[in-house]
Enzyme design. Structure first.
Site, PDB file in Angstrom:
ATOM      1  N   GLU A 211       2.314  -1.456  -4.531  1.00 19.17           N
ATOM      2  CA  GLU A 211       2.812  -2.748  -4.999  1.00 19.17           C
ATOM      3  C   GLU A 211       3.560  -3.488  -3.894  1.00 19.17           C
ATOM      4  O   GLU A 211       3.480  -4.717  -3.793  1.00 19.17           O
ATOM      5  CB  GLU A 211       3.707  -2.574  -6.225  1.00 19.17           C
ATOM      6  CG  GLU A 211       3.049  -1.903  -7.415  1.00 19.17           C
ATOM      7  CD  GLU A 211       1.935  -2.733  -8.050  1.00 19.17           C
ATOM      8  OE1 GLU A 211       1.616  -3.818  -7.546  1.00 19.17           O
ATOM      9  OE2 GLU A 211       1.373  -2.270  -9.054  1.00 19.17           O
ATOM     10  N   ALA A 212       4.274  -2.753  -3.064  1.00 20.92           N
ATOM     11  CA  ALA A 212       4.966  -3.389  -1.941  1.00 20.92           C
ATOM     12  C   ALA A 212       3.979  -3.976  -0.947  1.00 20.92           C
ATOM     13  O   ALA A 212       4.256  -5.003  -0.313  1.00 20.92           O
ATOM     14  CB  ALA A 212       5.880  -2.382  -1.252  1.00 20.92           C
TER      15      ALA A 212
END
Length: 604
Positions: A211-212
């Site tokens: 997600e980062a």
């Protein structure tokens, strides 16, 4: 022959040990997870591998790790026209399908996750010399990943967030993230890859890695937690971002028109929820980028300017926590959305008095409910912008200073009713090259077409949400942009803009981003961030609103903040925060020119 192959395998391993200078220690096979046998011959799947080690980790090493992951998964990818945002490849050969990500905790425990480069989806992991696969794993994954080491018992859950949360007995909103939690997650996966602790640990790992990589906003939250050695719990904005990545990608990709120009106007709204549980209806790319700092797109359709991959279709991708199955390698369909247009001071483009007679002027007026017929515009594929009154936005002529009116779409002078919407906020008549302009800072001002000087009075946002976006602006060394003006004082005495430690409630670090491209002090919106000149090394200060070119800014997808009038970017002078000086400078790509917006939730 198998004996010979085994001897060759041992020799290769010994050579690897010697080549790496490893002495007197046992080999951990997960350091070489791509060794496999096919028939009697040993094969090496040459998947790239990157490592993040929590021992000695800083926000800089984490930043570099995420940037490297993005670089690997986007090799050979196309970008959206006019931006630096890559679209993941729809299909790739098996030999390039995955990347190994080695995570090492403070005790030296190692867990390796396998990431699919077509989706950034974590599809398997190895721990304690065992490979583990989700219950919905594919033949491609089982055939190519973690071969040469024993397989652990199949996991009882899939890699989808819904399944992981069920097994973990907790949802993402209650599972903290941060370096200490990643350290614990690695330890848990190392000791037991199959139980509820493993599911919870994978939720931590997936968000802090995949997600980062997808969202710079999430990367920034993790970076700050590492810098502060603290934890954070995902808020509703982060969680809805994760859920809507596929839908975001689709709307961005469908914002490229038939001429290959990226307009940034969404056909459908993407609904996010901010951390005050207020709904954000995102219908344009600029708002999406400011709220999420989207870094990578999932392939959803082929844009006009994208190359078409002729490899056989990949298996369907079911995304983590999403209710969408991506099926077709189809060309993007470009819609004809109806939206407001807001610009100078946040005012809306409006048909004067709501009259539909040919030649009636178009003006800027305060935006208001109940004025949809005269303040909403439909963007047609033929390049016309049509009022709900049924007539086209039309320039009276092709000379500088001609006024803009509504006129019958079929009888207007050829080309006078054609417009090109650019992602930087410019609306241009392609025949004359002149741009839509609000020449005076007053409501009721008639719009003109004028030479483009990249002024704030020539900048527009297409979208129904016309409220300014309030944000912090994070820059070099994780510090926040701040102005040292004081309220109720002579602003000319307090004009400096600089970086300082981020403080949540500090008013001087809150900025309101307007539709006209201005960056305004949130506590006094008559004050704008202003370039004190047009040359490199000129300072950036605070001044009252003028609508000039030195008060307009573009937040680029590469992290720079551009002054389009000067064609220079915002820069921390000499990469030295202690100088307390922000300047204009040629773009260098260095960290002292990179910025992130961390939007603040709206009050109810």
């Amino acid at each position: 022959m198998r004996v010979v192959a085994a001897i060759l395998y041992i020799n290769v391993v010994v050579a690897l040990i010697c080549g790496l200078g490893i002495q007197g220690g046992a080999l951990d096979l997960q350091d070489y997870p791509s060794v496999s046998f096919q028939g009697d011959a040993m094969q090496l799947q040459d998947y790239p591998s990157i490592t993040f080690n929590l021992k000695g980790a800083t926000w800089q090493t984490y930043r570099d790790f995420i940037e490297k992951l993005r670089e690997i998964v986007t090799r050979g990818a196309t970008t959206i026209a006019g931006t630096s945002i890559p679209v993941l490849n729809r299909v790739v050969p098996d030999s390039r399908r995955f990347v190994y990500v080695r995570l090492i905790n403070l005790d030296g425990n190692v867990v390796t996750i396998a990431v699919d480069v077509t989706s950034l989806y974590v599809v398997a992991f190895s721990a304690n010399n065992n490979g583990y696969f989700f219950s919905d794993s594919t033949e491609t994954e089982r055939t190519n990943l973690f071969v040469g080491i024993p397989r652990g018992d199949p996991l009882g859950f899939t890699g989808n967030y819904n399944s992981l949360e069920n097994w973990a007995g907790a949802d993402r909103g209650s599972i903290p993230l941060g370096p200490a939690l990643l350290n614990k997650a690695i330890r848990n996966l190392r000791s037991n890859g199959r139980d509820s602790k493993a599911a919870k640990s994978l939720i931590v790992v997936i968000q802090m890695v995949s997600e980062a990589a997808r969202f710079r906003r999430i990367e920034e939250q993790v970076r700050r937690s590492i810098a502060d050695q603290d934890t954070f719990t995902p808020g509703s904005l982060m969680i809805t971002m994760e859920k809507k990545w596929s839908k975001m990608s689709q709307q961005v990709e469908r914002s490229v028109n038939d001429q290959g120009i990226f307009t940034g106007i969404f056909t459908r709204t993407v609904q996010l929820i901010d951390d005050n549980l207020q709904t954000l209806n995102i219908d344009n790319f600029n708002a999406l980028s400011l709220h999420t700092m989207l870094a990578i797109l999932l392939f959803r359709c082929r844009t006009t300017t994208s190359s078409h991959n002729t490899l056989p279709a990949a298996s369907n991708i079911v995304l983590m926590g999403e209710d969408y199955v991506d099926k077709d390698d189809e060309k993007c369909t470009v819609g004809e959305p109806t939206r407001r247009i807001s610009g100078r001071a946040g005012w809306c483009v409006d048909v004067k008095d709501g009259r539909d007679n040919d030649g009636n002027p178009i003006q800027v007026l305060s935006c208001g409910d109940g004025q949809e017929r005269k303040q909403q515009w439909t963007f047609h594929r033929d390049g016309t912008i049509r009022s709900k009154l049924g007539k086209c936005m039309t320039a009276y002529g092709f000379k500088h200073g001609e006024y803009v009116m509504i006129y019958d779409c079929d009888t207007a002078i050829a080309g006078a009713n054609k417009w090109v919407v650019s992602i930087d906020g410019t609306i241009t008549n392609p025949i004359s090259g002149l741009v839509l302009t609000a020449p005076r800072g007053a409501t009721g001002t008639t719009l003109l077409v004028e030479k483009n000087v990249h002024a704030a009075r020539q900048c527009w946002r297409v979208g129904d949400d016309v409220e300014p976006i309030v944000t912090k602006i994070v820059g070099f060394q994780e510090k926040c942009l701040e102005a040292n003006y004081l309220e109720n004082t002579n602003v000319s005495r307090y004009t400096k803009v600089f970086l300082d430690d981020c403080v949540l409630d500090r008013q001087q670090q809150r900025w309101a981003l307007y539709s006209d491209g201005t960056i305004r002090a949130d506590s006094d919106r008559s004050l704008r961030v202003t370039a004190d000149g047009h040359r490199s090394l000129d300072s950036i200060i605070i001044l009252a609103c003028k609508g000039w070119g030195n008060q307009r800014w573009v937040f680029n997808t590469d992290g720079t903040i551009l002054n389009p009038n000067a064609k220079l970017v915002m820069d921390v002078k000499d990469s030295d925060v202690s100088l307390l000086q922000i300047i204009l400078h040629q773009s260098t790509g260095k960290p002292n020119q990179k910025w992130l917006t961390v939007t603040l939730p709206r009050t109810s």
